[in-house]
Design an enzyme around this catalytic site. Structure first.
Site, PDB file in Angstrom:
ATOM      1  N   ASP A  67      53.687 -42.996 -14.863  1.00  0.00           N
ATOM      2  CA  ASP A  67      53.524 -42.602 -13.462  1.00  0.00           C
ATOM      3  C   ASP A  67      53.998 -43.688 -12.502  1.00  0.00           C
ATOM      4  O   ASP A  67      54.306 -44.806 -12.906  1.00  0.00           O
ATOM      5  CB  ASP A  67      52.054 -42.220 -13.178  1.00  0.00           C
ATOM      6  CG  ASP A  67      51.053 -43.237 -13.732  1.00  0.00           C
ATOM      7  OD1 ASP A  67      51.469 -44.357 -14.092  1.00  0.00           O
ATOM      8  OD2 ASP A  67      49.855 -42.907 -13.797  1.00  0.00           O
ATOM      9  N   ASP A 136      37.874 -41.077 -13.469  1.00  0.00           N
ATOM     10  CA  ASP A 136      37.609 -39.635 -13.415  1.00  0.00           C
ATOM     11  C   ASP A 136      38.143 -38.913 -14.659  1.00  0.00           C
ATOM     12  O   ASP A 136      38.214 -37.684 -14.698  1.00  0.00           O
ATOM     13  CB  ASP A 136      38.214 -39.019 -12.143  1.00  0.00           C
ATOM     14  CG  ASP A 136      39.733 -39.167 -12.069  1.00  0.00           C
ATOM     15  OD1 ASP A 136      40.325 -39.747 -13.019  1.00  0.00           O
ATOM     16  OD2 ASP A 136      40.334 -38.707 -11.084  1.00  0.00           O
ATOM     17  N   HIS A 138      41.204 -39.235 -15.929  1.00  0.00           N
ATOM     18  CA  HIS A 138      42.631 -38.882 -15.921  1.00  0.00           C
ATOM     19  C   HIS A 138      43.435 -39.689 -16.934  1.00  0.00           C
ATOM     20  O   HIS A 138      43.076 -40.800 -17.297  1.00  0.00           O
ATOM     21  CB  HIS A 138      43.243 -38.984 -14.517  1.00  0.00           C
ATOM     22  CG  HIS A 138      43.393 -40.368 -13.951  1.00  0.00           C
ATOM     23  ND1 HIS A 138      43.299 -40.627 -12.603  1.00  0.00           N
ATOM     24  CD2 HIS A 138      43.661 -41.571 -14.540  1.00  0.00           C
ATOM     25  CE1 HIS A 138      43.512 -41.924 -12.393  1.00  0.00           C
ATOM     26  NE2 HIS A 138      43.721 -42.508 -13.536  1.00  0.00           N
ATOM     27  N   GLU A 143      44.957 -35.728 -12.374  1.00  0.00           N
ATOM     28  CA  GLU A 143      43.617 -35.675 -11.814  1.00  0.00           C
ATOM     29  C   GLU A 143      42.889 -34.413 -12.278  1.00  0.00           C
ATOM     30  O   GLU A 143      43.518 -33.489 -12.815  1.00  0.00           O
ATOM     31  CB  GLU A 143      43.708 -35.708 -10.284  1.00  0.00           C
ATOM     32  CG  GLU A 143      44.372 -36.971  -9.735  1.00  0.00           C
ATOM     33  CD  GLU A 143      43.525 -38.232  -9.885  1.00  0.00           C
ATOM     34  OE1 GLU A 143      42.851 -38.398 -10.912  1.00  0.00           O
ATOM     35  OE2 GLU A 143      43.555 -39.069  -8.952  1.00  0.00           O
TER      36      GLU A 143
END
Ligand code: GLP
Length: 261
Positions: A67, A136, A138, A143
């Site tokens: 990413d 979270d 990910h 997400e």
């Protein structure tokens, strides 16, 4: 999926570096998927050491990062390109033109994402993908509620990720609100993958991802679909795992792990 528990973050990250080094030795033109984040820094430090002291040769490797922040150029010190140069690429004998990250400042980001997928495909896919896990749950910047079938795309970042990563920026409000990320499906297409999680802050989300139900609310849970996925954790990140004793037994007894014990 297999889970390997190491006594501390130092031995967990050294083990991941050793697994990468072994893969590069077996296949010198390895297509290596890379990750950023604090967890990965000691892995890259160790890979640099192995390169310098044991002459691990990266000259034929190609790399693809998971990413990048939308809107940041590679010159920006907060970009993932900058992170990768600083922690790894500047210190090993890889040809930078074979190191790929999505271009966060591309004019047409939709085209950039499609081109990134095409470039991965032109290298016959990723042989070994490194992964961290976000607070979270990910992987990459996938997400909660990212489709398991998602491909590389622009992804709005959620509050937990902004809270996790904005302290790394000189001015936290400068953290971009969007990332460009390989999709969950892109990651699942890798031939093998290693997720590294260290520290007690990751214990709860890691247990949900590894042992909990499959859910796009925790995109790391999609790794339960992966045929060759190894989860490497330190003691602190392992405390919520129900199956710890079984994972330890496999690691201690299976011949495939002999060289890592
Ligand atoms: C970022 C990256 C993820 C990484 C995560 C974990 O959000 N996009 O790929 O796994 O950070 O970061 P850390 O290792 O700093 O906890």
């Amino acid at each position: 999926m297999e889970v390997v528990i190491q006594k501390d973050s130092d031995s967990a990250s050294k083990m991941v570096a050793k697994m990468v080094a072994r893969a590069v030795k077996i296949k010198p033109d390895l297509v290596l998927g890379l990750a950023t984040g604090r967890t990965m820094e000691p892995v890259y430090t160790e890979l640099v050491r192995i390169h310098k002291e044991e002459k691990l040769d990266f000259s034929a490797c190609r790399t693809f990062n998971l990413d990048e922040y939308a809107g940041l150029s590679g010159e920006n010190k907060h970009s993932y390109r900058h992170f990768m140069n600083r922690h790894l690429f500047d210190h090993i004998n890889i040809d930078k033109k074979n190191t790929h990250l999505p271009n966060g400042t591309a004019k047409d980001l939709v085209k950039e994402c499609a081109d990134y997928e095409a470039l991965i495909a032109s290298c016959c896919g990723i042989d070994l993908q490194l992964l961290g896990i976000g607070s979270d749950g990910h992987i990459g910047f996938n997400e909660p509620l990212s489709a398991f079938r998602s491909r590389t795309r622009v992804q709005p970042l959620n509050k937990a990720t902004i809270e996790q990563n904005s302290p790394l920026f000189d001015r936290p409000e400068e953290m971009p609100r969007h990332g460009i990320t390989m999709g969950v499906s892109t990651i699942l297409d890798s031939k093998s993958c290693i997720l590294l999680a260290t520290g007690d802050a990751k214990a709860e989300i890691l247990a949900k991802a590894v042992e909990g139900p499959l859910t796009s609310m925790i995109t790391a849970s999609a790794l339960q679909f992966h045929e060759h996925c190894t989860i490497v954790v330190d003691e602190a990140a392992s405390v919520k795992l129900q199956g710890k004793e079984h994972y330890r037994w496999v690691f201690e007894n299976e011949p495939e792990w002999a060289e890592f014990r």
